[in-house]
Design a protein around this motif. Structure first.
Motif, mmCIF file in Angstrom:
data_model
loop_
_atom_site.group_PDB
_atom_site.id
_atom_site.type_symbol
_atom_site.label_atom_id
_atom_site.label_comp_id
_atom_site.label_asym_id
_atom_site.label_seq_id
_atom_site.Cartn_x
_atom_site.Cartn_y
_atom_site.Cartn_z
ATOM 1 N N GLU A 143 2.538 1.703 -3.454
ATOM 2 C CA GLU A 143 1.587 2.158 -4.477
ATOM 3 C C GLU A 143 0.947 3.495 -4.126
ATOM 4 O OE1 GLU A 143 -1.193 -0.939 -5.297
ATOM 5 O OE2 GLU A 143 0.369 -2.325 -5.978
ATOM 6 N N ARG A 144 1.389 4.072 -3.001
ATOM 7 C CA ARG A 144 0.886 5.370 -2.536
ATOM 8 C C ARG A 144 -0.641 5.401 -2.415
ATOM 9 N NH1 ARG A 144 5.119 8.689 -2.182
ATOM 10 N NH2 ARG A 144 6.849 8.491 -3.614
ATOM 11 N N LYS A 145 -1.184 4.321 -1.853
ATOM 12 C CA LYS A 145 -2.625 4.246 -1.629
ATOM 13 C C LYS A 145 -3.020 5.188 -0.506
ATOM 14 C CE LYS A 145 -3.374 -0.423 -3.288
ATOM 15 N NZ LYS A 145 -3.865 -1.746 -2.965
ATOM 16 N N ARG A 146 -4.233 5.699 -0.587
ATOM 17 C CA ARG A 146 -4.734 6.607 0.446
ATOM 18 C C ARG A 146 -4.916 5.893 1.771
ATOM 19 N NH1 ARG A 146 -9.884 9.557 -1.192
ATOM 20 N NH2 ARG A 146 -9.521 10.392 0.880
ATOM 21 N N GLN A 147 -5.344 4.652 1.714
ATOM 22 C CA GLN A 147 -5.609 3.865 2.924
ATOM 23 C C GLN A 147 -4.518 2.805 3.080
ATOM 24 O OE1 GLN A 147 -8.071 4.747 4.847
ATOM 25 N NE2 GLN A 147 -7.848 3.172 6.378
ATOM 26 N N VAL A 148 -3.730 2.918 4.133
ATOM 27 C CA VAL A 148 -2.679 1.930 4.418
ATOM 28 C C VAL A 148 -3.123 1.127 5.642
ATOM 29 C CG1 VAL A 148 -0.245 1.613 4.991
ATOM 30 C CG2 VAL A 148 -0.921 3.502 3.496
ATOM 31 N N ALA A 162 0.830 -1.213 0.000
ATOM 32 C CA ALA A 162 0.000 0.000 0.000
ATOM 33 C C ALA A 162 0.865 1.265 0.000
ATOM 34 C CB ALA A 162 -0.931 0.002 1.214
#
Length: 133
Positions: free
Chosen positions: A65-70, A62
């Motif tokens: 991939e620089r996801k907002r929710q980790v 996460a």
């Protein structure tokens, strides 16, 4: 099992306090339960190690991939390592591999795990440190 060792350093130079933290984490290796033939308490520990490594892998993915929710909250290990895995931290991973042919699968899995971690890029800002004259 895992081992986490944390060193906190604080320095004050007049009005400018500086602080830092070094976290050393020795992760327990994942186990193929059929190969180890673990039973009882050893089986429970092996399952928990595998669960924690999976949660850590999900966090690494996460963050990479620089996801907002980790998903830091999915396991105690990821909660403890939260400030070491993102933001302005510098993260290094060392992987121990076996050259033995019988451990080929475990070595390949460890290297794949390290490749996932390598994709994490944190934005470490440069800080000016003024030297005393």
């Amino acid at each position: 099992s895992h081992l986490i060792f944390t060193i906190k350093v604080t320095s004050t130079d007049g009005q400018n306090p500086l602080s830092g933290k070094l976290v050393l984490c020795d992760l327990g290796g994942s186990e193929r339960l059929k190969k180890s033939e673990a039973t009882g308490e050893h089986l429970k520990e092996a399952i928990e190690i595998n669960r924690s490594l999976t949660a850590l892998g999900d966090v690494i993915e996460a963050v990479a991939e620089r996801k907002r929710q980790v998903p830091y909250r999915n396991h105690k290990l990821t909660q403890l390592l939260q400030d070491s895995l993102g933001g302005t931290s510098k993260t290094l991973m060392f992987v121990n591999c076996s050259p033995a042919r019988c451990n080929l699968h475990e070595t390949a899995m460890s290297l794949n795990y390290a490749l996932r971690a390598k994709r994490v890029v944190n934005a470490v800002p440069s800080r000016k440190v003024w030297a005393a004259r």
